[in-house]
Design a protein around this motif. Structure first.
Motif, mmCIF file in Angstrom:
data_model
loop_
_atom_site.group_PDB
_atom_site.id
_atom_site.type_symbol
_atom_site.label_atom_id
_atom_site.label_comp_id
_atom_site.label_asym_id
_atom_site.label_seq_id
_atom_site.Cartn_x
_atom_site.Cartn_y
_atom_site.Cartn_z
ATOM 1 N N LEU B 51 -46.762 97.748 -16.139
ATOM 2 C CA LEU B 51 -46.963 98.245 -15.521
ATOM 3 C C LEU B 51 -45.925 99.544 -14.743
ATOM 4 O O LEU B 51 -46.153 100.350 -14.317
ATOM 5 C CB LEU B 51 -47.339 97.680 -14.395
ATOM 6 C CG LEU B 51 -48.421 98.383 -13.477
ATOM 7 C CD1 LEU B 51 -49.822 99.101 -13.479
ATOM 8 C CD2 LEU B 51 -48.947 97.458 -12.012
ATOM 9 N N PHE B 52 -45.091 98.271 -14.547
ATOM 10 C CA PHE B 52 -44.208 99.364 -13.502
ATOM 11 C C PHE B 52 -42.444 99.220 -14.264
ATOM 12 O O PHE B 52 -41.647 99.406 -13.622
ATOM 13 C CB PHE B 52 -43.401 98.723 -12.241
ATOM 14 C CG PHE B 52 -44.608 99.003 -11.036
ATOM 15 C CD1 PHE B 52 -45.330 97.434 -10.781
ATOM 16 C CD2 PHE B 52 -45.380 99.665 -10.685
ATOM 17 C CE1 PHE B 52 -45.998 97.261 -10.161
ATOM 18 C CE2 PHE B 52 -46.613 99.730 -10.257
ATOM 19 C CZ PHE B 52 -46.979 97.842 -9.867
ATOM 20 N N ASP B 61 -54.628 84.870 -20.051
ATOM 21 C CA ASP B 61 -56.079 85.059 -19.699
ATOM 22 C C ASP B 61 -56.492 86.435 -19.969
ATOM 23 O O ASP B 61 -57.493 87.129 -18.767
ATOM 24 C CB ASP B 61 -56.391 84.558 -18.163
ATOM 25 C CG ASP B 61 -55.873 82.723 -18.139
ATOM 26 O OD1 ASP B 61 -55.807 82.503 -16.458
ATOM 27 O OD2 ASP B 61 -55.978 81.984 -19.068
ATOM 28 N N GLY B 62 -55.888 86.874 -20.274
ATOM 29 C CA GLY B 62 -56.025 88.792 -21.240
ATOM 30 C C GLY B 62 -55.721 89.643 -20.307
ATOM 31 O O GLY B 62 -56.058 90.271 -20.556
ATOM 32 N N MET B 63 -54.522 89.151 -18.860
ATOM 33 C CA MET B 63 -53.875 90.185 -18.762
ATOM 34 C C MET B 63 -52.121 90.129 -19.326
ATOM 35 O O MET B 63 -51.648 89.353 -19.808
ATOM 36 C CB MET B 63 -53.641 89.516 -17.281
ATOM 37 C CG MET B 63 -55.276 89.669 -16.477
ATOM 38 S SD MET B 63 -55.216 88.508 -14.846
ATOM 39 C CE MET B 63 -54.539 87.683 -14.856
ATOM 40 N N LYS B 64 -52.030 91.612 -18.961
ATOM 41 C CA LYS B 64 -50.992 91.452 -18.993
ATOM 42 C C LYS B 64 -50.201 91.637 -17.473
ATOM 43 O O LYS B 64 -49.966 92.727 -17.380
ATOM 44 C CB LYS B 64 -50.325 93.194 -19.812
ATOM 45 C CG LYS B 64 -50.370 92.630 -21.443
ATOM 46 C CD LYS B 64 -50.814 94.314 -22.402
ATOM 47 C CE LYS B 64 -50.561 94.216 -23.626
ATOM 48 N NZ LYS B 64 -51.949 93.321 -23.738
ATOM 49 N N MET B 65 -49.869 90.164 -16.880
ATOM 50 C CA MET B 65 -49.381 90.319 -16.109
ATOM 51 C C MET B 65 -47.593 90.969 -15.770
ATOM 52 O O MET B 65 -46.706 89.786 -16.581
ATOM 53 C CB MET B 65 -49.617 88.730 -15.058
ATOM 54 C CG MET B 65 -51.131 88.934 -14.527
ATOM 55 S SD MET B 65 -50.923 87.581 -14.078
ATOM 56 C CE MET B 65 -50.603 88.349 -12.338
ATOM 57 N N VAL B 66 -47.384 91.267 -14.523
ATOM 58 C CA VAL B 66 -45.527 91.909 -14.426
ATOM 59 C C VAL B 66 -45.401 91.844 -13.104
ATOM 60 O O VAL B 66 -46.698 90.859 -12.034
ATOM 61 C CB VAL B 66 -45.836 93.397 -14.434
ATOM 62 C CG1 VAL B 66 -45.482 93.894 -15.932
ATOM 63 C CG2 VAL B 66 -46.591 94.227 -13.867
ATOM 64 N N GLN B 67 -44.320 91.448 -12.391
ATOM 65 C CA GLN B 67 -44.516 91.146 -10.849
ATOM 66 C C GLN B 67 -43.827 89.781 -10.709
ATOM 67 O O GLN B 67 -44.917 88.755 -10.805
ATOM 68 C CB GLN B 67 -44.663 91.945 -10.233
ATOM 69 C CG GLN B 67 -44.853 92.786 -9.612
ATOM 70 C CD GLN B 67 -44.054 93.735 -8.751
ATOM 71 O OE1 GLN B 67 -43.402 92.720 -7.989
ATOM 72 N NE2 GLN B 67 -43.629 95.360 -9.026
ATOM 73 N N ALA B 70 -46.359 88.025 -8.191
ATOM 74 C CA ALA B 70 -47.898 87.811 -8.980
ATOM 75 C C ALA B 70 -48.320 87.054 -10.340
ATOM 76 O O ALA B 70 -49.331 86.727 -10.121
ATOM 77 C CB ALA B 70 -48.477 88.884 -8.895
#
Lengths: 223, 221
Positions: B51-52, B61-67, B70
């Motif tokens: 994302l950044f 869970d289906g997300m590409k999490m960053v930070q 978070a």
């Protein structure tokens, strides 16, 4: 005893400003005690009010809360600005993390020399226009909704507006390549609680000046 | 597709280590994809999955999490390591943020230029022993319970243990004046999932060696 949250910080933006924004957006009235002297600060320290000997500190709901992120999380959750479930919270946390990093580039700006200010200004504008603003522009484009997350006003919207306005103070036309962010800015600014906060006489603080820098250095013995 | 969380980072601690600890503490198996070079990072950026444009990134869970925060908040909440109500979460957040500030000092030490290392080391020892450790020692003393918050195991306990161990790597006797923290360290280390993570062969990463610092800096700078 007012029962209103009470903010302990300098009379300026720093790390407290995002907290002021969030309380204001939630329509929560708050009081402020401004640190002007070293003695005031030492009194707070000796009184044991500052868990890690630092401000911001916010007295709220019987707690003396410290750590900006902890305070913001609490306020957001308490006033229903933190999404409706775990996944919305995840998105809000990601977006707030980004705007926090962007605003973090501006935190020490007032303390820099004139030469370093110019260098940092360029960094801020470059990161804003190539890393952060494109991400939020795309989020708004992809779902076409008025708010960043869950078609509902949240902390992420407040934080992004705050960041946009701060970057615009460094370069007034910085949103020129971002039509959806421009519309977002206008839309969120006109929400009643936000509009009130943006008017003169509110508790929003102005851009930090040399007087602010001198106060911080004096109170924190930061030279 | 395994359904397990997948971590994208370089093969070292950095900002991903706290995430590894939390997943391990929660008993969650995870996979890792290591960035070896700047090209690996560039590829992820071009794929549009950051994302950044930054790592850590965790597919979960289906997300590409960053930070980092978070990701930690999500894992903690999902696996019930985030307290039982708003006020417990507030305490956990305060404690975790304090630990994070100390962790930053520890984490950034290897990357300091040679002429700044000595001062940085002095600062981290001073802050650990005069600002942070006394707080957690006092918290444990005041309530006399086994865990930091709500008489229940939480992310605050995991992150504090991680940081205590990291601090000891820098100065083995750094806990000398903190008897309750020493007991805490022994107690939390003994929790089955944590004990497993502390054994050789786990996904816990070793401290970065001086010779590897340039390689890491090339990937990120």
């Amino acid at each position: 005893m007012a029962g209103k949250p009470k903010l302990y910080y300098f009379d300026g933006r720093g790390k407290m400003e995002s907290i002021r924004w969030l309380l204001a957006a939630a329509g929560v009235e708050f009081e402020e005690e401004f640190l002007e002297t070293r003695e005031q600060y030492e009194k707070l320290l000796q009184g044991g009010s500052l868990l890690f000997q630092q401000v911001p500190m916010v007295e709220i709901d019987g707690m003396k809360m410290v750590q900006t992120r902890a305070i913001l999380n609490y306020i957001a959750a308490k006033y229903n600005l933190y999404g409706k479930d775990l996944k919305e919270r995840a998105l809000i946390d990601m977006y707030v993390g980004g705007t926090d990093d962007l605003m973090g580039l501006m935190l020490m700006f007032p303390f820099l020399s004139a030469e370093d200010k110019e260098k940092q200004r360029a960094v801020i504008v470059q990161k804003a226009t190539t890393r952060y603003f494109p991400a939020y522009e795309k989020v708004l484009k992809d779902h076409g909704q008025n708010f960043l997350v869950g078609n509902n006003f949240s902390w992420a919207d407040v934080h992004l507006l705050e960041a946009i306005l701060m970057v615009e103070e460094k370069k007034s036309d910085v949103l020129s390549g971002f039509p959806r962010l421009q519309a977002f800015k206008a839309r969120i600014s006109s929400m009643p609680t936000i509009k009130k906060f943006l008017e003169p006489g509110s508790q929003r603080k102005p851009v930090s000046d040399d007087k602010y820098v001198a106060t911080v250095r004096r109170v924190l013995l930061m030279y | 597709m395994s359904g397990k969380p997948k971590l994208h980072y370089f093969n070292g601690r950095g900002r991903m280590e706290t995430i590894r600890w939390l997943l391990a503490a929660a008993g969650v198996e995870f996979e890792e994809c290591f960035l070896e070079s700047k090209d690996d990072l560039t590829k992820l950026q071009k794929d549009g999955v950051l994302l950044f444009q930054q790592v850590p990134m965790v597919e979960i869970d289906g997300m590409k999490m960053v930070q980092t925060r978070a990701i930690l908040n999500y894992i903690a909440a999902k696996y019930n390591l985030y307290g039982k109500d708003l006020k417990e979460r507030a305490l956990i957040d305060m404690y975790v943020e304090g630990i994070t500030d100390l962790s930053e000092l520890l984490m950034t030490y290897p990357f300091q230029p040679a002429d700044k290392k000595e001062q940085h080391f002095a600062t981290l020892v001073d802050k650990a022993t005069n600002r942070y450790f006394p707080v957690y020692e006092q918290v444990l003393k005041d309530h006399g319970q086994d865990f930091l918050v709500g008489n229940q195991f939480s992310r605050a306990d995991v992150q504090l243990l991680e940081t205590l161990l990291m601090a000891e790597e820098y100065k083995p006797d750094i806990l000398a004046k903190f008897p309750l923290l020493q007991k805490f360290k022994a107690r939390i280390s003994n929790i089955p999932t944590i004990k497993k993570f502390l054994q050789p062969g786990s996904q816990r990463k070793p401290p970065i060696q001086e010779k590897d610092v340039p390689k890491v800096m090339k990937i990120f700078y």
